[in-house]
Design an enzyme around this catalytic site. Structure first.
Site, PDB file in Angstrom:
ATOM      1  N   ASN A   1       0.822  -1.224   0.000  1.00 18.70           N
ATOM      2  CA  ASN A   1       0.000   0.000   0.000  1.00 18.70           C
ATOM      3  C   ASN A   1       0.853   1.271   0.000  1.00 18.70           C
ATOM      4  OD1 ASN A   1       0.964   0.137   2.586  1.00 18.70           O
ATOM      5  ND2 ASN A   1      -1.035   0.271   3.600  1.00 18.70           N
ATOM      6  N   LEU A   2       2.174   1.091  -0.130  1.00 18.49           N
ATOM      7  CA  LEU A   2       3.131   2.195  -0.263  1.00 18.49           C
ATOM      8  C   LEU A   2       3.166   3.122   0.953  1.00 18.49           C
ATOM      9  CD1 LEU A   2       2.526   3.111  -4.034  1.00 18.49           C
ATOM     10  CD2 LEU A   2       4.275   1.602  -3.076  1.00 18.49           C
TER      11      LEU A   2
ATOM     12  N   ALA B   1       5.229  -7.437   4.116  1.00 16.57           N
ATOM     13  CA  ALA B   1       4.501  -6.198   4.429  1.00 16.57           C
ATOM     14  C   ALA B   1       4.242  -6.146   5.924  1.00 16.57           C
ATOM     15  CB  ALA B   1       3.178  -6.152   3.666  1.00 16.57           C
ATOM     16  N   ALA B   2       4.564  -5.019   6.520  1.00 16.33           N
ATOM     17  CA  ALA B   2       4.378  -4.901   7.969  1.00 16.33           C
ATOM     18  C   ALA B   2       4.490  -3.449   8.398  1.00 16.33           C
ATOM     19  CB  ALA B   2       5.454  -5.713   8.701  1.00 16.33           C
ATOM     20  N   GLN B   3       3.990  -3.205   9.589  1.00 19.85           N
ATOM     21  CA  GLN B   3       4.314  -1.985  10.309  1.00 19.85           C
ATOM     22  C   GLN B   3       5.629  -2.371  10.999  1.00 19.85           C
ATOM     23  OE1 GLN B   3       5.376   0.734  12.259  1.00 19.85           O
ATOM     24  NE2 GLN B   3       4.768  -0.737  13.841  1.00 19.85           N
TER      25      GLN B   3
ATOM     26  N   TYR C   1       5.568  -4.036  18.585  1.00 19.46           N
ATOM     27  CA  TYR C   1       6.059  -4.605  17.318  1.00 19.46           C
ATOM     28  C   TYR C   1       6.521  -6.055  17.546  1.00 19.46           C
ATOM     29  CZ  TYR C   1       9.444  -5.436  13.529  1.00 19.46           C
ATOM     30  OH  TYR C   1      10.161  -5.984  12.489  1.00 19.46           O
TER      31      TYR C   1
ATOM     32  N   LYS D   1       4.580  -9.375  15.990  1.00 17.66           N
ATOM     33  CA  LYS D   1       5.297 -10.345  15.148  1.00 17.66           C
ATOM     34  C   LYS D   1       5.252 -11.737  15.803  1.00 17.66           C
ATOM     35  CE  LYS D   1       6.910  -8.178  11.499  1.00 17.66           C
ATOM     36  NZ  LYS D   1       6.900  -8.657  10.120  1.00 17.66           N
TER      37      LYS D   1
ATOM     38  N   ARG E   1      25.343  -5.020  17.865  1.00 19.76           N
ATOM     39  CA  ARG E   1      24.210  -5.630  17.173  1.00 19.76           C
ATOM     40  C   ARG E   1      24.754  -6.626  16.160  1.00 19.76           C
ATOM     41  NH1 ARG E   1      22.247  -3.614  20.827  1.00 19.76           N
ATOM     42  NH2 ARG E   1      20.535  -2.117  21.007  1.00 19.76           N
TER      43      ARG E   1
HETATM   44  P1  NAD Z   1       9.753  -1.388   4.987  1.00 20.44           P
HETATM   45  O1  NAD Z   1       8.899  -0.477   5.799  1.00 20.44           O
HETATM   46  O2  NAD Z   1      10.734  -0.791   4.036  1.00 20.44           O
HETATM   47  O3  NAD Z   1       8.832  -2.421   4.187  1.00 20.44           O
HETATM   48  C1  NAD Z   1       7.526  -2.771   4.569  1.00 20.44           C
HETATM   49  C2  NAD Z   1       6.647  -2.658   3.340  1.00 20.44           C
HETATM   50  O4  NAD Z   1       5.318  -3.054   3.702  1.00 20.44           O
HETATM   51  C3  NAD Z   1       6.570  -1.244   2.775  1.00 20.44           C
HETATM   52  O5  NAD Z   1       6.769  -1.247   1.373  1.00 20.44           O
HETATM   53  C4  NAD Z   1       5.152  -0.789   3.128  1.00 20.44           C
HETATM   54  O6  NAD Z   1       4.631   0.150   2.202  1.00 20.44           O
HETATM   55  C5  NAD Z   1       4.407  -2.111   3.139  1.00 20.44           C
HETATM   56  N1  NAD Z   1       3.215  -2.095   3.990  1.00 20.44           N
HETATM   57  C6  NAD Z   1       3.103  -1.662   5.261  1.00 20.44           C
HETATM   58  N2  NAD Z   1       1.837  -1.788   5.711  1.00 20.44           N
HETATM   59  C7  NAD Z   1       1.120  -2.356   4.691  1.00 20.44           C
HETATM   60  C8  NAD Z   1      -0.240  -2.732   4.523  1.00 20.44           C
HETATM   61  N3  NAD Z   1      -1.138  -2.562   5.506  1.00 20.44           N
HETATM   62  N4  NAD Z   1      -0.616  -3.255   3.336  1.00 20.44           N
HETATM   63  C9  NAD Z   1       0.265  -3.415   2.318  1.00 20.44           C
HETATM   64  N5  NAD Z   1       1.560  -3.063   2.417  1.00 20.44           N
HETATM   65  C10 NAD Z   1       1.995  -2.535   3.588  1.00 20.44           C
HETATM   66  O7  NAD Z   1      10.496  -2.339   6.049  1.00 20.44           O
HETATM   67  P2  NAD Z   1      11.642  -3.431   5.842  1.00 20.44           P
HETATM   68  O8  NAD Z   1      12.765  -3.052   6.737  1.00 20.44           O
HETATM   69  O9  NAD Z   1      11.881  -3.686   4.398  1.00 20.44           O
HETATM   70  O10 NAD Z   1      10.936  -4.700   6.497  1.00 20.44           O
HETATM   71  C11 NAD Z   1      10.396  -5.779   5.728  1.00 20.44           C
HETATM   72  C12 NAD Z   1       9.994  -6.889   6.685  1.00 20.44           C
HETATM   73  O11 NAD Z   1      11.145  -7.373   7.387  1.00 20.44           O
HETATM   74  C13 NAD Z   1       8.992  -6.442   7.746  1.00 20.44           C
HETATM   75  O12 NAD Z   1       8.062  -7.481   7.935  1.00 20.44           O
HETATM   76  C14 NAD Z   1       9.863  -6.262   8.985  1.00 20.44           C
HETATM   77  O13 NAD Z   1       9.128  -6.444  10.159  1.00 20.44           O
HETATM   78  C15 NAD Z   1      10.901  -7.336   8.781  1.00 20.44           C
HETATM   79  N6  NAD Z   1      12.172  -7.096   9.497  1.00 20.44           N
HETATM   80  C16 NAD Z   1      12.966  -6.036   9.163  1.00 20.44           C
HETATM   81  C17 NAD Z   1      14.174  -5.850   9.847  1.00 20.44           C
HETATM   82  C18 NAD Z   1      15.110  -4.714   9.524  1.00 20.44           C
HETATM   83  O14 NAD Z   1      16.172  -4.591  10.183  1.00 20.44           O
HETATM   84  N7  NAD Z   1      14.823  -3.873   8.540  1.00 20.44           N
HETATM   85  C19 NAD Z   1      14.544  -6.721  10.885  1.00 20.44           C
HETATM   86  C20 NAD Z   1      13.695  -7.782  11.192  1.00 20.44           C
HETATM   87  C21 NAD Z   1      12.514  -7.972  10.473  1.00 20.44           C
END
Ligand code: NAD
Length: 306
Positions: free
Chosen positions: A32-33, A73-75, A140, A144, A207
């Site tokens: 959903n960007l 996709a996640a918050q 968060y 998860k 970390r």
């Molecule tokens: P990010 O915010 O760049 O990517 C998340 C994406 O999900 C975004 O493109 C966002 O637009 C989309 N999104 C959010 N809510 C949505 C909804 N309701 N419907 C559709 N799309 C939605 O974050 P990231 O760092 O790329 O994380 C990707 C995944 O990896 C997540 O699930 C996050 O929890 C997990 N993660 C990330 C890290 C890290 O260090 N970055 C560590 C552990 C886990």
């Protein structure tokens, strides 16, 4: 092969999409960007701007009938989750359930989930293992952890096959300069803008920093391996914040104006995840040393300048 990547416009998801497409996979993206960007979406992917909590997203999954579903996709912002726990739960729990139900209906072969070391909360141990207890310290981490439990129960009740990947601190190109996980992006952004770098505490906190391309490789390995397993994806190496700064300044000849500020309340001193299970079950190894990953990330930030 045909897959769906939810969150495919985000930092990690967009790299996963690029790799899948380079391997000739048909890729559909649900995003959903809200934090992702259209500019980083591979032009060969089928893009649907849609919320994972919606009926429409469900319909798309059922229509596409992918072989596998990568659920990224996640918050993903810890601070935001503390300020807005309901929103965090809506996206991370309800959104995941919505996608699980759609996958079950579409008879998707594998559900691959992006989880996090945040499920362990403030558990202080030299090396965390998948067997350690999860006591999240943020909404968060809790959302998860709850999503993980739903995924396991969907297997028990409906045989929806899955792999849960718990990522350590991911860094690399396209990461936004925000939050704890984004410390490399924050530092490179500050350097670019010529500002002070504020280091919380004494900078000796460590970390487990894993390069985004290693996370992509683990996701791809999970297509055929690690069924019904929860697996940490990490380097098993501790790197301190001071070491990161040292690598950036010495290796790339950058001058940094750094300032130590008070340690943040609730920050854990060390976090490092054992990767033996990933090596064994996914036949995966982290390919990037921190210096190599930082070099590529730094090059990306330089290009942004031009
Ligand atoms: P990010 O915010 O760049 O990517 C998340 C994406 O999900 C975004 O493109 C966002 O637009 C989309 N999104 C959010 N809510 C949505 C909804 N309701 N419907 C559709 N799309 C939605 O974050 P990231 O760092 O790329 O994380 C990707 C995944 O990896 C997540 O699930 C996050 O929890 C997990 N993660 C990330 C890290 C890290 O260090 N970055 C560590 C552990 C886990």
């Amino acid at each position: 092969m045909k897959v769906i990547v939810s969150g495919g416009a985000g930092f990690i998801g967009s790299h996963l999409v690029d790799e899948l497409i380079s391997r000739g996979v048909e890729v559909h993206i649900l995003d959903n960007l809200v934090s992702g960007k259209l500019e980083q979406v591979n032009p060969h992917a089928h893009m649907y701007v849609v919320d994972i909590c919606s009926e429409e997203a469900r319909r798309i999954v059922v229509d596409v009938q992918p072989d596998a579903f990568f659920h990224l996709a996640a918050q993903a912002d810890v601070g935001k989750s503390v300020q807005h726990p309901k929103y965090d739960a809506d996206v991370n729990i309800i959104g995941t359930i919505n996608m699980l139900e759609a996958c079950r209906q579409a008879k998707v072969r594998k559900f691959i989930f992006a989880s996090t070391s945040a499920v362990y909360g403030n558990l202080s141990k030299d090396l965390l293992s998948e067997k350690d207890v999860s006591i999240p310290a943020s909404y968060y981490g809790l959302s998860k952890m709850t999503a993980e439990s739903y995924i396991r129960l969907f297997y028990e009740l409906y045989r929806q096959s899955y792999t849960i990947l718990r990522y350590a601190n991911v860094y690399g190109p396209r990461q936004k300069p925000k939050g704890e996980g984004g410390v490399v992006a924050v530092f490179l952004d500050r350097i670019k803008k010529g500002g002070h770098i504020h280091v919380h505490g004494d900078g000796q906190q460590t970390r487990d920093f894993i390069y985004v391309k290693d996370i992509v490789a683990a996701n791809i390995a999970a297509l055929d391996r690690g069924a019904q397993e929860t697996i940490q994806v990490s380097t098993s190496q501790r790197t301190s914040i001071n070491e990161i700064l040292g690598l950036l300044t010495d290796t790339y000849g950058i001058s940094v104006d750094k300032e130590f500020t008070d340690a943040r309340e609730g920050d854990i001193k060390h976090s490092c995840l054992c990767n033996e299970k990933a090596k064994k079950l996914l036949n995966w190894n982290p390919a990037y040393k921190i210096g190599e990953g930082l070099k590529e990330t730094h090059a990306y930030h330089n290009e942004l300048d031009e």
